[in-house]
Design a protein around this motif. Sequence first.
Motif, PDB file in Angstrom:
ATOM      1  N   GLY A  97      41.822  25.805  49.391  1.00 56.89           N
ATOM      2  CA  GLY A  97      40.536  25.879  48.701  1.00 56.89           C
ATOM      3  C   GLY A  97      39.823  27.191  48.978  1.00 56.89           C
ATOM      4  N   MET A  98      39.889  27.653  50.218  1.00 55.42           N
ATOM      5  CA  MET A  98      39.238  28.919  50.549  1.00 55.42           C
ATOM      6  C   MET A  98      39.902  30.075  49.814  1.00 55.42           C
ATOM      7  SD  MET A  98      38.680  30.668  54.286  1.00 55.42           S
ATOM      8  CE  MET A  98      40.399  31.105  54.442  1.00 55.42           C
ATOM      9  N   ILE A  99      41.228  30.083  49.759  1.00 55.45           N
ATOM     10  CA  ILE A  99      41.948  31.151  49.067  1.00 55.45           C
ATOM     11  C   ILE A  99      41.620  31.141  47.574  1.00 55.45           C
ATOM     12  CG2 ILE A  99      44.251  31.950  48.409  1.00 55.45           C
ATOM     13  CD1 ILE A  99      45.185  30.959  51.200  1.00 55.45           C
ATOM     14  N   VAL A 100      41.647  29.966  46.967  1.00 53.43           N
ATOM     15  CA  VAL A 100      41.343  29.864  45.536  1.00 53.43           C
ATOM     16  C   VAL A 100      39.875  30.212  45.275  1.00 53.43           C
ATOM     17  CG1 VAL A 100      41.235  28.270  43.577  1.00 53.43           C
ATOM     18  CG2 VAL A 100      43.181  28.208  45.118  1.00 53.43           C
ATOM     19  N   GLY A 101      38.996  29.861  46.220  1.00 52.22           N
ATOM     20  CA  GLY A 101      37.581  30.192  46.057  1.00 52.22           C
ATOM     21  C   GLY A 101      37.332  31.686  46.073  1.00 52.22           C
ATOM     22  N   ILE A 102      37.992  32.386  46.994  1.00 54.29           N
ATOM     23  CA  ILE A 102      37.852  33.845  47.036  1.00 54.29           C
ATOM     24  C   ILE A 102      38.408  34.461  45.752  1.00 54.29           C
ATOM     25  CG2 ILE A 102      38.622  35.915  48.243  1.00 54.29           C
ATOM     26  CD1 ILE A 102      38.514  34.224  50.836  1.00 54.29           C
ATOM     27  N   ALA A 103      39.543  33.953  45.299  1.00 54.68           N
ATOM     28  CA  ALA A 103      40.134  34.469  44.062  1.00 54.68           C
ATOM     29  C   ALA A 103      39.238  34.172  42.859  1.00 54.68           C
ATOM     30  CB  ALA A 103      41.519  33.866  43.850  1.00 54.68           C
ATOM     31  N   SER A 104      38.519  33.046  42.891  1.00 52.81           N
ATOM     32  CA  SER A 104      37.661  32.702  41.756  1.00 52.81           C
ATOM     33  C   SER A 104      36.496  33.675  41.616  1.00 52.81           C
ATOM     34  CB  SER A 104      37.141  31.272  41.891  1.00 52.81           C
ATOM     35  OG  SER A 104      36.165  31.186  42.914  1.00 52.81           O
ATOM     36  N   ILE A 105      36.023  34.212  42.737  1.00 49.58           N
ATOM     37  CA  ILE A 105      34.937  35.203  42.651  1.00 49.58           C
ATOM     38  C   ILE A 105      35.438  36.468  41.968  1.00 49.58           C
ATOM     39  CG2 ILE A 105      33.396  36.669  44.008  1.00 49.58           C
ATOM     40  CD1 ILE A 105      33.319  34.424  46.095  1.00 49.58           C
ATOM     41  N   VAL A 106      36.616  36.919  42.369  1.00 49.53           N
ATOM     42  CA  VAL A 106      37.185  38.132  41.762  1.00 49.53           C
ATOM     43  C   VAL A 106      37.502  37.884  40.290  1.00 49.53           C
ATOM     44  CG1 VAL A 106      39.117  39.745  41.871  1.00 49.53           C
ATOM     45  CG2 VAL A 106      38.091  38.898  43.977  1.00 49.53           C
ATOM     46  N   LEU A 107      38.117  36.745  40.001  1.00 52.86           N
ATOM     47  CA  LEU A 107      38.454  36.433  38.612  1.00 52.86           C
ATOM     48  C   LEU A 107      37.204  36.223  37.768  1.00 52.86           C
ATOM     49  CD1 LEU A 107      41.480  34.020  39.107  1.00 52.86           C
ATOM     50  CD2 LEU A 107      41.524  36.347  38.190  1.00 52.86           C
ATOM     51  N   GLY A 108      36.143  35.697  38.365  1.00 57.41           N
ATOM     52  CA  GLY A 108      34.895  35.500  37.627  1.00 57.41           C
ATOM     53  C   GLY A 108      34.289  36.806  37.175  1.00 57.41           C
ATOM     54  N   LEU A 109      34.519  37.870  37.937  1.00 52.66           N
ATOM     55  CA  LEU A 109      33.982  39.175  37.560  1.00 52.66           C
ATOM     56  C   LEU A 109      34.769  39.819  36.426  1.00 52.66           C
ATOM     57  CD1 LEU A 109      33.227  40.650  41.090  1.00 52.66           C
ATOM     58  CD2 LEU A 109      31.564  40.005  39.344  1.00 52.66           C
ATOM     59  N   CYS A 110      36.082  39.697  36.476  1.00 49.57           N
ATOM     60  CA  CYS A 110      36.887  40.423  35.491  1.00 49.57           C
ATOM     61  C   CYS A 110      37.390  39.521  34.360  1.00 49.57           C
ATOM     62  CB  CYS A 110      38.078  41.108  36.178  1.00 49.57           C
ATOM     63  SG  CYS A 110      39.246  39.958  36.914  1.00 49.57           S
ATOM     64  N   CYS A 111      37.590  38.248  34.617  1.00 49.57           N
ATOM     65  CA  CYS A 111      38.136  37.349  33.601  1.00 49.57           C
ATOM     66  C   CYS A 111      37.507  35.962  33.766  1.00 49.57           C
ATOM     67  CB  CYS A 111      39.658  37.288  33.746  1.00 49.57           C
ATOM     68  SG  CYS A 111      40.446  36.303  32.480  1.00 49.57           S
ATOM     69  N   PRO A 112      36.343  35.759  33.178  1.00 45.00           N
ATOM     70  CA  PRO A 112      35.629  34.497  33.398  1.00 45.00           C
ATOM     71  C   PRO A 112      36.400  33.257  32.944  1.00 45.00           C
ATOM     72  CG  PRO A 112      34.313  36.018  32.070  1.00 45.00           C
ATOM     73  CD  PRO A 112      35.615  36.670  32.338  1.00 45.00           C
ATOM     74  N   LEU A 113      37.322  33.420  31.986  1.00 42.37           N
ATOM     75  CA  LEU A 113      38.083  32.251  31.536  1.00 42.37           C
ATOM     76  C   LEU A 113      39.021  31.733  32.622  1.00 42.37           C
ATOM     77  CD1 LEU A 113      38.929  33.317  27.876  1.00 42.37           C
ATOM     78  CD2 LEU A 113      37.192  31.688  28.656  1.00 42.37           C
ATOM     79  N   LEU A 114      39.374  32.569  33.585  1.00 41.92           N
ATOM     80  CA  LEU A 114      40.175  32.127  34.718  1.00 41.92           C
ATOM     81  C   LEU A 114      39.321  31.866  35.957  1.00 41.92           C
ATOM     82  CD1 LEU A 114      43.245  34.520  34.425  1.00 41.92           C
ATOM     83  CD2 LEU A 114      43.102  32.123  33.757  1.00 41.92           C
ATOM     84  N   GLY A 115      38.195  32.571  36.095  1.00 39.73           N
ATOM     85  CA  GLY A 115      37.340  32.441  37.267  1.00 39.73           C
ATOM     86  C   GLY A 115      36.643  31.106  37.364  1.00 39.73           C
ATOM     87  N   VAL A 116      36.168  30.589  36.248  1.00 41.90           N
ATOM     88  CA  VAL A 116      35.447  29.305  36.273  1.00 41.90           C
ATOM     89  C   VAL A 116      36.379  28.152  36.643  1.00 41.90           C
ATOM     90  CG1 VAL A 116      34.123  27.670  34.871  1.00 41.90           C
ATOM     91  CG2 VAL A 116      33.639  30.109  34.698  1.00 41.90           C
TER      92      VAL A 116
END
Length: 175
Positions: A97-116
């Motif tokens: 969960g922590m790894i996916v959470g950190i990745a979600s912040i990065v993905l939310g900045l560049c690709c919101p369809l994957l970050g959310v």
Amino acid sequence: MQPGYPGQDPYGQQPNQDPTAQPNDPYAQPPQAPQYGQQPTSGQPYGQPTSGQPAYGQDPYAQQQQPYGAAPQYPTAGYPAGPAQGQGQNNTMGLAGMIVGIASIVLGLCCPLLGVPAGIVAVVLGVLGQKKVQAGEASNAGQARAALICGAVGVVVGIVSAIAGAAINMNNFGA
């Protein structure tokens, strides 16, 4: 100095030497360094064992010899015992969960369809990880909490990024 002749000048002269220095015997044993925790005492040469300490070559921490095939038993030194034999810690939910959470912040900045969606997965894994910690099946409460926080931040960043991207594109279509 020439590569094959350390200590000699290329013109055959010896480097300046201290006349008060004792000659260096290349075959003598190097001086013994003191063992950790030993203090030199008055009247004893430095590095020599004092009374009550084992002589050179004996391990002061040696314990009774174990028979062949037996694993050595070491003292726990005051640390709490781990989980009981056969019962292991399952810390994968909080860590994932922590790894996916950190990745979600990065993905939310560049690709919101994957970050959310990644942020939502991180929040779910964080909740499951905290339930395992409360049940005593895991010991990584901090990672589970980080999964919740990073996942929530990833969802918010993804939504804000998607709204900002839509607003910028609407202005481009209207012009």
